[in-house]
Design a protein around this motif. Structure first.
Motif, PDB file in Angstrom:
ATOM      1  N   GLU A   1      -1.639  -1.916 -11.495  1.00 46.14           N
ATOM      2  CA  GLU A   1      -2.278  -3.113 -12.052  1.00 46.14           C
ATOM      3  C   GLU A   1      -3.477  -2.735 -12.939  1.00 46.14           C
ATOM      4  O   GLU A   1      -3.626  -3.260 -14.048  1.00 46.14           O
ATOM      5  N   GLU A   2      -4.314  -1.809 -12.444  1.00 43.21           N
ATOM      6  CA  GLU A   2      -5.494  -1.417 -13.230  1.00 43.21           C
ATOM      7  C   GLU A   2      -5.069  -0.712 -14.523  1.00 43.21           C
ATOM      8  O   GLU A   2      -5.679  -0.904 -15.570  1.00 43.21           O
ATOM      9  N   TRP A   3      -4.009   0.082 -14.427  1.00 43.56           N
ATOM     10  CA  TRP A   3      -3.553   0.750 -15.655  1.00 43.56           C
ATOM     11  C   TRP A   3      -2.978  -0.287 -16.613  1.00 43.56           C
ATOM     12  O   TRP A   3      -3.124  -0.172 -17.838  1.00 43.56           O
TER      13      TRP A   3
ATOM     14  N   ILE B   1     -18.154  -2.798  -7.330  1.00 43.79           N
ATOM     15  CA  ILE B   1     -17.857  -2.736  -8.764  1.00 43.79           C
ATOM     16  C   ILE B   1     -16.899  -3.867  -9.143  1.00 43.79           C
ATOM     17  O   ILE B   1     -17.072  -4.518 -10.182  1.00 43.79           O
ATOM     18  N   GLU B   2     -15.938  -4.139  -8.277  1.00 39.63           N
ATOM     19  CA  GLU B   2     -15.016  -5.256  -8.536  1.00 39.63           C
ATOM     20  C   GLU B   2     -15.779  -6.582  -8.551  1.00 39.63           C
ATOM     21  O   GLU B   2     -15.526  -7.442  -9.396  1.00 39.63           O
ATOM     22  N   ALA B   3     -16.699  -6.740  -7.607  1.00 40.56           N
ATOM     23  CA  ALA B   3     -17.444  -8.005  -7.514  1.00 40.56           C
ATOM     24  C   ALA B   3     -18.283  -8.232  -8.769  1.00 40.56           C
ATOM     25  O   ALA B   3     -18.276  -9.310  -9.361  1.00 40.56           O
TER      26      ALA B   3
ATOM     27  N   ALA C   1      -7.929 -11.340 -11.242  1.00 39.33           N
ATOM     28  CA  ALA C   1      -7.396 -10.094 -10.666  1.00 39.33           C
ATOM     29  C   ALA C   1      -8.486  -9.329  -9.914  1.00 39.33           C
ATOM     30  O   ALA C   1      -8.276  -8.865  -8.789  1.00 39.33           O
ATOM     31  N   GLU C   2      -9.670  -9.207 -10.513  1.00 39.07           N
ATOM     32  CA  GLU C   2     -10.715  -8.383  -9.881  1.00 39.07           C
ATOM     33  C   GLU C   2     -11.244  -9.058  -8.613  1.00 39.07           C
ATOM     34  O   GLU C   2     -11.652  -8.379  -7.671  1.00 39.07           O
ATOM     35  N   ALA C   3     -11.211 -10.384  -8.572  1.00 35.63           N
ATOM     36  CA  ALA C   3     -11.619 -11.080  -7.341  1.00 35.63           C
ATOM     37  C   ALA C   3     -10.683 -10.688  -6.196  1.00 35.63           C
ATOM     38  O   ALA C   3     -11.121 -10.457  -5.062  1.00 35.63           O
ATOM     39  N   GLY C   4      -9.396 -10.581  -6.506  1.00 37.36           N
ATOM     40  CA  GLY C   4      -8.419 -10.171  -5.496  1.00 37.36           C
ATOM     41  C   GLY C   4      -8.673  -8.733  -5.027  1.00 37.36           C
ATOM     42  O   GLY C   4      -8.583  -8.429  -3.834  1.00 37.36           O
ATOM     43  N   HIS C   5      -9.042  -7.851  -5.964  1.00 34.81           N
ATOM     44  CA  HIS C   5      -9.310  -6.456  -5.586  1.00 34.81           C
ATOM     45  C   HIS C   5     -10.560  -6.367  -4.719  1.00 34.81           C
ATOM     46  O   HIS C   5     -10.611  -5.598  -3.762  1.00 34.81           O
ATOM     47  N   TYR C   6     -11.559  -7.142  -5.076  1.00 31.20           N
ATOM     48  CA  TYR C   6     -12.791  -7.179  -4.261  1.00 31.20           C
ATOM     49  C   TYR C   6     -12.443  -7.521  -2.815  1.00 31.20           C
ATOM     50  O   TYR C   6     -12.855  -6.831  -1.876  1.00 31.20           O
TER      51      TYR C   6
HETATM   52 FE   LIG Z   1      -9.934  -4.183 -10.164  1.00 32.40          FE
END
Ligand SMILES: [Fe+2]
Ligand SMILES: [Fe+2]
Length: 193
Positions: A61-63, A116-118, A146-151
């Motif tokens: 996902e990040e890539w 970092i995600e937050a 997406a980044e909220a989900g990773h956090y």
């Molecule tokens: Fe992320």
């Protein structure tokens, strides 16, 4: 929800808007570093089954995010620049507890990733709400989600491998440190953080 101690200076979006090529370049490398950090977690903790299962798809996902930023640069006739020193991530790393057990170090790594995600999520939200260009607003809205989900994933993994009180108290120390760190960094429109 994110618990960050210091809201981003409202002037940041205007500065970012004025240096789009630089901010997209910096953003691209943030995505690359996120993918790299996930790969490194898997390399260091192959014995943590849940972690491997949850983090492996996030590498892809990040890539994918990195490639989305590349495409955005291309569509706008802009170019990917060179990576620059990341004072924000460097600062956070300096707060990591050295030594201890493998589990202790895992907690530090997971909380730094969560932080970092937050912060990225908070900044993507500002971009998604305040940029002039509606296409860019929508572009950044997708990253915010997406980044909220990773956090959440990193916090949940921390709670899975460490006891809850310990996670919460160390998380609060990180939040405070991060707020102070940002206060001391120059406000720059060519950096995501
Ligand atoms: Fe992320
Ligand atoms: Fe991402």
């Amino acid at each position: 929800m994110l618990g960050l101690k210091l809201p981003t200076d409202p002037r940041w979006v205007n500065l970012a808007e004025m240096s789009l090529e630089e901010i997209l370049t910096d953003h691209a490398y943030c995505e690359q570093k996120a993918a790299t950090a996930c790969i490194s977690l898997i390399q260091l903790y192959p014995d943590k089954k849940e972690l491997v299962e949850q983090v492996a798809p996030v590498v892809t996902e990040e890539w994918g995010h990195f490639r989305m930023v590349l495409r955005e640069l291309e569509n706008r006739g802009l170019h990917l620049g060179f990576q620059r020193k990341d004072e924000y991530v460097h600062g956070l790393m300096s707060f990591q507890k050295k030594g201890g057990s493998r589990e202790d170090r895992l907690l530090e790594k997971l909380l730094i990733c969560a932080l970092i995600e937050a912060r990225s999520c908070e900044r993507f939200r500002l971009l998604s709400e305040q940029l002039q260009d509606p296409d860019l607003r929508e572009f950044y809205r997708q990253f915010m989600v997406a980044e909220a989900g990773h956090y959440r994933m990193f916090i949940e993994l921390a709670r899975l491998y460490s006891d809850r009180d310990r996670v919460d108290s160390r998380w609060n120390e990180y939040l405070k440190f991060e707020g102070d760190l940002l206060k001391n960094l120059d406000l720059r429109g060519d950096r995501m953080h």
